[in-house]
Scaffold this motif. Structure first.
Motif, mmCIF file in Angstrom:
data_model
loop_
_atom_site.group_PDB
_atom_site.id
_atom_site.type_symbol
_atom_site.label_atom_id
_atom_site.label_comp_id
_atom_site.label_asym_id
_atom_site.label_seq_id
_atom_site.Cartn_x
_atom_site.Cartn_y
_atom_site.Cartn_z
ATOM 1 N N LEU A 249 0.725 -1.200 -0.007
ATOM 2 C CA LEU A 249 -0.106 0.117 -0.060
ATOM 3 C C LEU A 249 0.968 1.333 -0.167
ATOM 4 O O LEU A 249 0.607 2.434 -0.606
ATOM 5 N N SER A 250 1.944 1.236 0.674
ATOM 6 C CA SER A 250 2.954 2.415 0.812
ATOM 7 C C SER A 250 4.365 1.915 1.328
ATOM 8 O O SER A 250 4.466 1.181 2.003
ATOM 9 N N TYR A 251 5.293 2.907 1.000
ATOM 10 C CA TYR A 251 6.479 3.003 1.457
ATOM 11 C C TYR A 251 7.145 4.063 1.548
ATOM 12 O O TYR A 251 7.121 4.927 0.467
ATOM 13 N N GLU A 252 7.645 4.680 2.670
ATOM 14 C CA GLU A 252 8.363 5.939 2.423
ATOM 15 C C GLU A 252 9.316 6.178 3.722
ATOM 16 O O GLU A 252 9.313 5.215 4.670
ATOM 17 N N GLY A 253 10.354 6.940 3.878
ATOM 18 C CA GLY A 253 11.330 7.028 4.952
ATOM 19 C C GLY A 253 11.720 8.452 5.095
ATOM 20 O O GLY A 253 12.637 8.725 5.071
ATOM 21 N N PRO A 254 10.665 9.159 5.515
ATOM 22 C CA PRO A 254 10.885 10.606 5.648
ATOM 23 C C PRO A 254 11.964 10.948 6.917
ATOM 24 O O PRO A 254 12.398 11.936 6.658
ATOM 25 N N PHE A 255 12.014 10.033 7.892
ATOM 26 C CA PHE A 255 12.790 10.531 9.033
ATOM 27 C C PHE A 255 14.153 9.509 8.955
ATOM 28 O O PHE A 255 14.607 9.469 10.436
ATOM 29 N N GLY A 256 14.329 9.014 7.985
ATOM 30 C CA GLY A 256 15.757 7.962 8.011
ATOM 31 C C GLY A 256 15.144 6.500 8.417
ATOM 32 O O GLY A 256 16.213 5.993 8.421
ATOM 33 N N VAL A 257 14.036 6.471 8.514
ATOM 34 C CA VAL A 257 13.438 4.980 8.956
ATOM 35 C C VAL A 257 12.422 4.514 7.844
ATOM 36 O O VAL A 257 11.543 5.450 7.454
ATOM 37 N N GLY A 258 12.743 3.454 7.369
ATOM 38 C CA GLY A 258 11.672 2.997 6.214
ATOM 39 C C GLY A 258 10.217 2.313 6.856
ATOM 40 O O GLY A 258 10.166 1.392 7.640
ATOM 41 N N TYR A 259 9.234 2.836 6.376
ATOM 42 C CA TYR A 259 8.003 2.527 6.750
ATOM 43 C C TYR A 259 7.219 1.826 5.546
ATOM 44 O O TYR A 259 6.757 2.677 4.668
ATOM 45 N N CYS A 260 7.018 0.678 5.816
ATOM 46 C CA CYS A 260 6.252 -0.166 4.706
ATOM 47 C C CYS A 260 4.661 -0.579 5.467
ATOM 48 O O CYS A 260 4.582 -1.171 6.172
ATOM 49 N N VAL A 261 3.595 -0.170 4.760
ATOM 50 C CA VAL A 261 2.384 -0.995 4.992
ATOM 51 C C VAL A 261 1.923 -1.948 3.864
ATOM 52 O O VAL A 261 1.961 -1.531 2.457
ATOM 53 N N ALA A 262 1.707 -3.206 3.984
ATOM 54 C CA ALA A 262 1.215 -4.059 3.009
ATOM 55 C C ALA A 262 0.397 -5.049 3.644
ATOM 56 O O ALA A 262 0.301 -5.468 4.481
ATOM 57 N N VAL A 263 -0.357 -5.473 2.492
ATOM 58 C CA VAL A 263 -1.553 -6.659 2.766
ATOM 59 C C VAL A 263 -0.572 -7.778 2.131
ATOM 60 O O VAL A 263 -0.025 -7.617 0.857
ATOM 61 N N LEU A 264 -0.387 -8.579 2.992
ATOM 62 C CA LEU A 264 0.301 -9.966 2.795
ATOM 63 C C LEU A 264 -0.564 -10.759 2.231
ATOM 64 O O LEU A 264 -0.042 -11.567 1.338
ATOM 65 N N TYR A 265 -1.592 -11.126 2.874
ATOM 66 C CA TYR A 265 -2.799 -12.136 2.064
ATOM 67 C C TYR A 265 -4.206 -11.494 2.644
ATOM 68 O O TYR A 265 -4.352 -10.985 3.588
ATOM 69 N N SER A 266 -4.967 -11.758 1.552
ATOM 70 C CA SER A 266 -6.481 -11.346 2.016
ATOM 71 C C SER A 266 -7.215 -12.419 1.253
ATOM 72 O O SER A 266 -7.192 -12.833 -0.020
ATOM 73 N N LYS A 267 -7.877 -13.213 2.009
ATOM 74 C CA LYS A 267 -8.723 -14.181 1.421
ATOM 75 C C LYS A 267 -9.543 -13.886 0.419
ATOM 76 O O LYS A 267 -10.389 -12.774 0.296
ATOM 77 N N PRO A 268 -9.641 -14.550 -1.091
ATOM 78 C CA PRO A 268 -10.326 -14.130 -1.922
ATOM 79 C C PRO A 268 -11.818 -13.969 -1.754
ATOM 80 O O PRO A 268 -12.252 -14.834 -0.930
ATOM 81 N N GLY A 269 -12.496 -13.380 -2.582
ATOM 82 C CA GLY A 269 -13.968 -13.232 -2.298
ATOM 83 C C GLY A 269 -14.746 -12.135 -1.869
ATOM 84 O O GLY A 269 -15.930 -12.126 -1.666
ATOM 85 N N LEU A 270 -13.689 -11.223 -1.176
ATOM 86 C CA LEU A 270 -14.408 -10.003 -0.591
ATOM 87 C C LEU A 270 -13.900 -8.648 -1.007
ATOM 88 O O LEU A 270 -12.814 -8.594 -1.635
ATOM 89 N N ASP A 271 -14.941 -7.924 -1.508
ATOM 90 C CA ASP A 271 -14.892 -6.647 -2.167
ATOM 91 C C ASP A 271 -13.599 -5.809 -1.209
ATOM 92 O O ASP A 271 -13.676 -5.905 0.074
ATOM 93 N N ARG A 272 -12.772 -4.916 -2.032
ATOM 94 C CA ARG A 272 -11.859 -4.289 -0.744
ATOM 95 C C ARG A 272 -11.875 -2.871 -1.166
ATOM 96 O O ARG A 272 -12.029 -2.332 -2.444
ATOM 97 N N GLU A 273 -11.304 -2.189 -0.619
ATOM 98 C CA GLU A 273 -11.205 -0.547 -0.604
ATOM 99 C C GLU A 273 -9.634 -0.486 -1.214
ATOM 100 O O GLU A 273 -8.743 -0.902 -0.693
ATOM 101 N N ASP A 274 -9.773 -0.048 -2.535
ATOM 102 C CA ASP A 274 -8.476 0.008 -3.105
ATOM 103 C C ASP A 274 -7.476 1.110 -2.899
ATOM 104 O O ASP A 274 -6.460 1.138 -3.248
ATOM 105 N N SER A 275 -7.894 2.204 -2.183
ATOM 106 C CA SER A 275 -6.758 3.344 -2.079
ATOM 107 C C SER A 275 -7.272 4.052 -0.612
ATOM 108 O O SER A 275 -8.516 4.008 -0.166
ATOM 109 N N PRO A 276 -6.403 4.610 -0.055
ATOM 110 C CA PRO A 276 -6.670 5.384 1.037
ATOM 111 C C PRO A 276 -7.646 6.328 1.017
ATOM 112 O O PRO A 276 -7.571 7.118 0.017
ATOM 113 N N PRO A 277 -8.683 6.716 1.973
ATOM 114 C CA PRO A 277 -9.803 7.807 1.800
ATOM 115 C C PRO A 277 -9.121 8.933 1.219
ATOM 116 O O PRO A 277 -9.538 9.631 0.695
#
Length: 342
Positions: A249-277
């Motif tokens: 979903l995102s990766y950034e490192g504004p303060f010298g530390v890397g922040y990664c947000v990721a969906v590793l697994y999502s059970k198929p068959g459920l609609d999902r929100e595709d981008s941050p509001p």
């Protein structure tokens, strides 16, 4: 082998600055991460889980044994970070704890009980976002063994087996920050190769190549000063290595530390929100750019619109590998292949 009772697995950072009462005005500098953590939490809870299991690399560790929080109520605050406004309090899933301990022992591993302690920030930061999204249900928090590296896959399998035995729809959250040495101002000092680790790790997540996470060069991993690999390996093992719905979903490192947000697994068959509001309104009329090969056409468009007298810069929304910190060098040639400029 993971069962369908594990319905979602995700990765979130745990930097205290991501909490509003701590980050304050600087929260704008990590807006992409904040929005992505909100989206991840909503996607996880959309499955209406019965229980949530979080693996924190900052929880207390014992040699050769995985820690299991045993307090009746899981409590954590941010007072040590000078914020008294936010806190976390969730009920312990005692049955799930017992089941996990049983499954861990059956695999020849050991656990120990963490008693009468407040949750660490590796747990409280992700849980704060999950609470904000509406989670108030039974929760389990696990710590890793010291010195680490051993039995991570077996721990993940034990979590999945426990969920299956109890018939619990379970969400797994891996807590972890990427390199802590991305810039000279980083909290652990600067390491030029730190960014290589982050790029390699994020690249594997993007491809869903979880089996290769443990193959990242150990020296590179150590020099990057990361605390994300082990908790992620536990979470991916809990899904049986499945990567349905995987997405960085995102990766950034504004303060010298890397922040990664990721969906590793999502059970198929459920609609999902595709981008941050917050990002939706901003990107409604913009061109999404997520792959490096899209950049040349974007550069051509920018030049063409300027030469045609259009004053507005093309609006873009970045994601994927384009969101990784780096630089772009554009070289211009004419139709005959002669250099015109850079």
């Amino acid at each position: 082998m993971a069962d369908d009772t594990v319905v979602f697995a995700g990765l979130t950072p745990h930097a205290p600055i991501l909490i509003p009462g701590i980050g304050g005005k600087r929260l704008d500098e990590v807006k992409i991460t904040v929005d992505s953590m909100t989206v991840l939490s909503r996607r996880a809870l959309a499955f209406r889980p019965d229980t949530l299991v979080l693996i924190s690399p900052h929880s207390p560790r014992h040699q050769g044994a995985f820690g299991v929080w045993r307090t009746k109520r899981l409590r954590g605050s941010f007072e040590r970070f000078d914020s008294t406004e936010e806190n976390v309090e969730l009920p312990l899933d005692t049955e799930m704890v017992v089941a996990i301990e049983r499954e861990v022992r059956s695999r020849g591993l050991r656990t120990w009980s963490i008693l009468d302690e407040e949750l660490d920030h590796g747990a409280t930061v992700p849980l704060w976002y999950l609470e904000a999204a509406g989670w108030h249900g039974p929760t389990v928090v696990l710590s890793l063994a010291y010195p680490g590296g051993e039995g991570l896959g077996l721990l993940g399998e034990a979590i999945a087996s426990a969920a299956t035995a109890l018939g619990r729809r379970t969400v797994i959250i891996a807590s972890g920050d990427m390199s802590h040495k991305l810039t000279p101002a980083a909290p652990c000092g600067y390491e030029p190769n730190a960014r290589i680790f982050d790029q390699a790790f994020v690249g594997l997540l993007r491809r869903g190549a979880y089996a290769r996470l443990g193959e990242i060069d150990a020296h590179l991993q150590e020099s990057a000063a990361e605390d994300v690999v082990e908790s992620t390996l536990v979470a991916t093992a809990a899904t049986g290595g499945k990567n349905d719905g995987h997405e960085v979903l995102s990766y950034e490192g504004p303060f010298g530390v890397g922040y990664c947000v990721a969906v590793l697994y999502s059970k198929p068959g459920l609609d999902r929100e595709d981008s941050p509001p917050a990002a939706k309104a901003e990107t409604e009329n913009s061109q999404p750019v997520a792959k490096l090969e899209e950049l040349p056409s974007l550069a051509r468009r920018a030049i063409a619109e300027h030469l045609e007298g259009l004053r507005e810069i093309p609006q873009i929304s970045v994601g994927g590998e384009v969101a990784l910190p780096g630089c772009v060098f554009v070289t211009l040639y004419d139709e005959q292949g002669d250099l015109r400029g850079c």
